[in-house]
Write an enzyme that holds these catalytic residues in place. Sequence first.
Site, PDB file in Angstrom:
ATOM      1  N   HIS A 495       1.100  -1.045  -0.114  1.00 23.91           N
ATOM      2  CA  HIS A 495      -0.196   0.009  -0.207  1.00 23.91           C
ATOM      3  C   HIS A 495       0.457   0.926   0.049  1.00 23.91           C
ATOM      4  O   HIS A 495       0.541   2.150   0.562  1.00 23.91           O
ATOM      5  CB  HIS A 495      -0.524  -0.145   1.236  1.00 23.91           C
ATOM      6  CG  HIS A 495      -1.879  -1.192   1.092  1.00 23.91           C
ATOM      7  ND1 HIS A 495      -2.512  -1.348   1.829  1.00 23.91           N
ATOM      8  CD2 HIS A 495      -1.940  -2.057   0.338  1.00 23.91           C
ATOM      9  CE1 HIS A 495      -3.422  -2.973   2.127  1.00 23.91           C
ATOM     10  NE2 HIS A 495      -3.150  -3.160   0.819  1.00 23.91           N
TER      11      HIS A 495
HETATM   12  C1  FAD Z   1       0.863  -7.611  -5.496  1.00 26.12           C
HETATM   13  C2  FAD Z   1      -0.573  -6.599  -4.426  1.00 26.12           C
HETATM   14  C3  FAD Z   1      -2.021  -6.668  -2.843  1.00 26.12           C
HETATM   15  C4  FAD Z   1      -2.707  -5.470  -2.710  1.00 26.12           C
HETATM   16  N1  FAD Z   1      -3.555  -6.152  -2.606  1.00 26.12           N
HETATM   17  C5  FAD Z   1      -4.713  -5.087  -2.420  1.00 26.12           C
HETATM   18  C6  FAD Z   1      -6.261  -5.625  -1.853  1.00 26.12           C
HETATM   19  O1  FAD Z   1      -6.920  -6.319  -1.796  1.00 26.12           O
HETATM   20  N2  FAD Z   1      -7.039  -4.589  -1.162  1.00 26.12           N
HETATM   21  C7  FAD Z   1      -6.605  -3.192  -2.136  1.00 26.12           C
HETATM   22  O2  FAD Z   1      -7.251  -2.778  -2.000  1.00 26.12           O
HETATM   23  N3  FAD Z   1      -5.386  -2.198  -2.149  1.00 26.12           N
HETATM   24  C8  FAD Z   1      -4.202  -3.735  -2.192  1.00 26.12           C
HETATM   25  N4  FAD Z   1      -3.044  -3.116  -3.075  1.00 26.12           N
HETATM   26  C9  FAD Z   1      -2.642  -1.919  -3.545  1.00 26.12           C
HETATM   27  C10 FAD Z   1      -3.534  -0.911  -4.934  1.00 26.12           C
HETATM   28  O3  FAD Z   1      -3.615  -1.751  -5.574  1.00 26.12           O
HETATM   29  C11 FAD Z   1      -2.219   0.363  -4.825  1.00 26.12           C
HETATM   30  O4  FAD Z   1      -2.681   0.582  -3.924  1.00 26.12           O
HETATM   31  C12 FAD Z   1      -3.093   0.632  -5.764  1.00 26.12           C
HETATM   32  O5  FAD Z   1      -3.415  -0.299  -7.351  1.00 26.12           O
HETATM   33  C13 FAD Z   1      -2.009   1.876  -5.997  1.00 26.12           C
HETATM   34  O6  FAD Z   1      -3.116   2.860  -7.575  1.00 26.12           O
HETATM   35  P1  FAD Z   1      -2.133   3.994  -7.752  1.00 26.12           P
HETATM   36  O7  FAD Z   1      -3.943   3.984  -9.320  1.00 26.12           O
HETATM   37  O8  FAD Z   1      -2.036   4.746  -7.239  1.00 26.12           O
HETATM   38  O9  FAD Z   1      -1.423   3.126  -9.448  1.00 26.12           O
HETATM   39  P2  FAD Z   1      -1.246   2.056 -10.538  1.00 26.12           P
HETATM   40  O10 FAD Z   1      -2.905   1.580 -10.334  1.00 26.12           O
HETATM   41  O11 FAD Z   1       0.273   0.851  -9.843  1.00 26.12           O
HETATM   42  O12 FAD Z   1      -1.510   2.150 -11.803  1.00 26.12           O
HETATM   43  C14 FAD Z   1       0.231   3.297 -11.559  1.00 26.12           C
HETATM   44  C15 FAD Z   1      -0.106   2.703 -13.554  1.00 26.12           C
HETATM   45  O13 FAD Z   1       0.810   3.444 -14.095  1.00 26.12           O
HETATM   46  C16 FAD Z   1       1.741   3.005 -15.132  1.00 26.12           C
HETATM   47  N5  FAD Z   1       3.048   3.834 -15.688  1.00 26.12           N
HETATM   48  C17 FAD Z   1       3.726   3.197 -14.555  1.00 26.12           C
HETATM   49  N6  FAD Z   1       4.826   4.363 -15.532  1.00 26.12           N
HETATM   50  C18 FAD Z   1       3.771   4.526 -16.511  1.00 26.12           C
HETATM   51  C19 FAD Z   1       5.593   5.467 -17.449  1.00 26.12           C
HETATM   52  N7  FAD Z   1       6.981   5.917 -17.741  1.00 26.12           N
HETATM   53  N8  FAD Z   1       4.451   5.515 -19.081  1.00 26.12           N
HETATM   54  C20 FAD Z   1       3.606   5.204 -19.333  1.00 26.12           C
HETATM   55  N9  FAD Z   1       2.666   4.480 -17.589  1.00 26.12           N
HETATM   56  C21 FAD Z   1       3.082   4.099 -17.068  1.00 26.12           C
HETATM   57  C22 FAD Z   1       2.245   1.710 -14.731  1.00 26.12           C
HETATM   58  O14 FAD Z   1       2.152   0.683 -15.517  1.00 26.12           O
HETATM   59  C23 FAD Z   1      -0.068   0.848 -14.026  1.00 26.12           C
HETATM   60  O15 FAD Z   1      -0.786   0.606 -14.851  1.00 26.12           O
HETATM   61  C24 FAD Z   1      -1.953  -4.605  -3.365  1.00 26.12           C
HETATM   62  C25 FAD Z   1      -1.145  -4.066  -4.237  1.00 26.12           C
HETATM   63  C26 FAD Z   1      -0.205  -4.527  -4.403  1.00 26.12           C
HETATM   64  C27 FAD Z   1       1.019  -4.543  -5.407  1.00 26.12           C
END
Ligand code: FAD
Length: 557
Positions: A495
């Site tokens: 997280h």
């Molecule tokens: C293994 C795991 C288990 C988890 N379990 C849970 C759970 O059960 N419940 C829960 O609520 N949360 C859970 N989490 C946490 C939650 O999934 C994350 O906090 C959340 O998804 C983050 O969202 P975000 O939009 O900030 O980033 P992300 O969803 O990571 O999105 C970032 C995106 O940007 C893209 N990107 C990055 N850099 C570039 C670039 N330079 N060019 C183009 N694209 C790029 C990436 O490929 C990605 O698709 C878990 C996380 C993980 C990794």
Amino acid sequence: MRETIFVIFMLCFFLIVSAADPSSSSHSHHDHQQQEPTYTKFVVNATDLPLEDYYDYIIVGGGTAGCPLAATISHSARVLLLERGGLPHRHPNLMSQEGFLATILAANAHDPYSPAQSFTSDDGVPNARGRVLGGSSAINAGFYSRADPDFFTRSGLQWDLNLVNESYEWVEREIVFRPHLRTWQSAVRDGLLEAGVAPYNGFTLEHAKGTKIGGSTFDERGTRHSSADLLRYARTSNIKVGIYASVERVLLASSSPKSSSRVSAIGVLYRDLTGRYHHAMVHKEGEVILSAGAIGSPQLLLLSGMGPRPYLSSWGIPVAHHLPYVGHFLYDNPRNGITIVPSVPLEHSLIQVVGITDSGAYVEAASNVIPFASPPYSVFIRTPSSPLYLTVATLIAKISGPLSSGFLRLGSTDVRFNPVVRFNYFNNPVDVERCVNGSRKIGAVLKSRALNDFKFRNWLGAQDFRFVGPALPPDQDDFLQMADFCRRTVSTIWHYHGGCVVGRVVDPDLKVIGVDSLRIVDGSVFSVSPGTNPQATLMMLGRYIGLKIIRDREKNK
Ligand SMILES: Cc1cc2nc3c(=O)[nH]c(=O)nc-3n(C[C@H](O)[C@H](O)[C@H](O)COP(=O)(O)OP(=O)(O)OC[C@H]3O[C@@H](n4cnc5c(N)ncnc54)[C@H](O)[C@@H]3O)c2cc1C
Ligand SMILES: *[C@@H]1O[C@H](CO)[C@@H](O)[C@H](O)[C@H]1NC(C)=O
Ligand SMILES: *[C@@H]1O[C@H](CO)[C@@H](O)[C@H](O)[C@H]1NC(C)=O
Ligand SMILES: *[C@@H]1O[C@H](CO)[C@@H](O)[C@H](O)[C@H]1NC(C)=O
């Protein structure tokens, strides 16, 4: 030794949460293979995108927040969503609960086709992030729970709570399901209540003190839904999604020809898998929005010349705008807990129940049957393909906050390489106290009658648990022993957040301070983790900011 414990501990949790519900374990993986989702008709391989093109909004990162954001804005303006990874349904493992482990264990630091990108923080804790449409919501454990009410007063945004509710509901209608509890999750629920984590709140998506069943993004068949599914809501004629599009830089120009003191985002530079560069530019009144996550967004700001001046200069990066706190205030909630081999057969289960204590910690659980097909055994077993099975069950604590923070630095000027991150787990003594409180709660759950059935009788006739990896210290009243357990067994619950926090790098509307036409909408803007698990709030955030942007556009017309 420390490393070994980490690895064993991580493995246990990975194996545990790779859980499959037995009702769905008879389904083979191909049952989870999806029909082409309808959104694929506006998804394009970056190689097939023009070398230069214009849009109203360019969103970088098709992740948890980026997909709902793009789908929403497309109802008012032309949107380009750029994602460095591919499509989730092309990875059968990723689409099923059973495949969770395989996906995470196959996580790779560099392979653009691997939907999970592995990294290890400077603290020595292995970690992962999504690299696929849907982002980390496409590789996570699926637990879904809304933020705590405090979050809305502490997170620095001026929330419109009606719009917050509307946005959560929009997400939940499409991709959130009610899980069915079996043996382990039911026992943990009862154990939490015996341990005083009361009242019992039944099934609810709300954050409320006590014990509850939360939502899941895995449906009744164990098939994953992710934020990518929310693209279904997009206006098809107004959106393009480029996959395998690795954004390298945000392009900036002086905001007005007269003064060079203020810069403005005018587009992005990205590369396709053949290595060719593309320019995507925004029209006047348009915006570039970073949704690349807590690791990706600060990395892109730094690479684009927005960050601490001396630091950027040390890399030879021309400074476009001095922003001293980019990469600072980076947080990760430590995970601590125990794993047992139960005396009775157990089904697989993902996180379904959570104990929300008022002493700074949340308690969650999972169970799984893990195959052991180690080489020494296969010598004795005629069919090496039939593994031995070991059931393990786990209890874990996540602390709220945390207060300890670290920072992100570049590891390379190539965006495809992971930045270097450090979280400084337990640097703040309050975090240690929260972890001790959470670990004591786990101790209390282990002492509950509800968990008696999972003990073994030893040769003296006494009953006890059989632990895999470290057990809790015998004297749980001893603060120092408990604090040592917290530090010794620290792992991540994935997280991590921050790096571009509100008030330091972005303003309350999530606009980058001192830069025009550039926003950040993802977990990097938060300095506290929302609720027990963040994905609900990150998907809500994408929808919410999208609606705000549409409203502001209408007003300015
Ligand atoms: C293994 C795991 C288990 C988890 N379990 C849970 C759970 O059960 N419940 C829960 O609520 N949360 C859970 N989490 C946490 C939650 O999934 C994350 O906090 C959340 O998804 C983050 O969202 P975000 O939009 O900030 O980033 P992300 O969803 O990571 O999105 C970032 C995106 O940007 C893209 N990107 C990055 N850099 C570039 C670039 N330079 N060019 C183009 N694209 C790029 C990436 O490929 C990605 O698709 C878990 C996380 C993980 C990794
Ligand atoms: C939002 O929803 C929650 C839970 O359903 C409710 O308690 C709260 O009053 C709602 N807030 C608003 C402003 O409607
Ligand atoms: C995308 O394009 C690259 C480069 O041409 C190619 O190697 C890859 O197979 C394509 N991927 C898909 C899913 O079409
Ligand atoms: C830890 O738990 C005790 C007892 O419930 C409580 O008084 C204390 O405030 C908790 N500590 C933190 C940091 O929340």
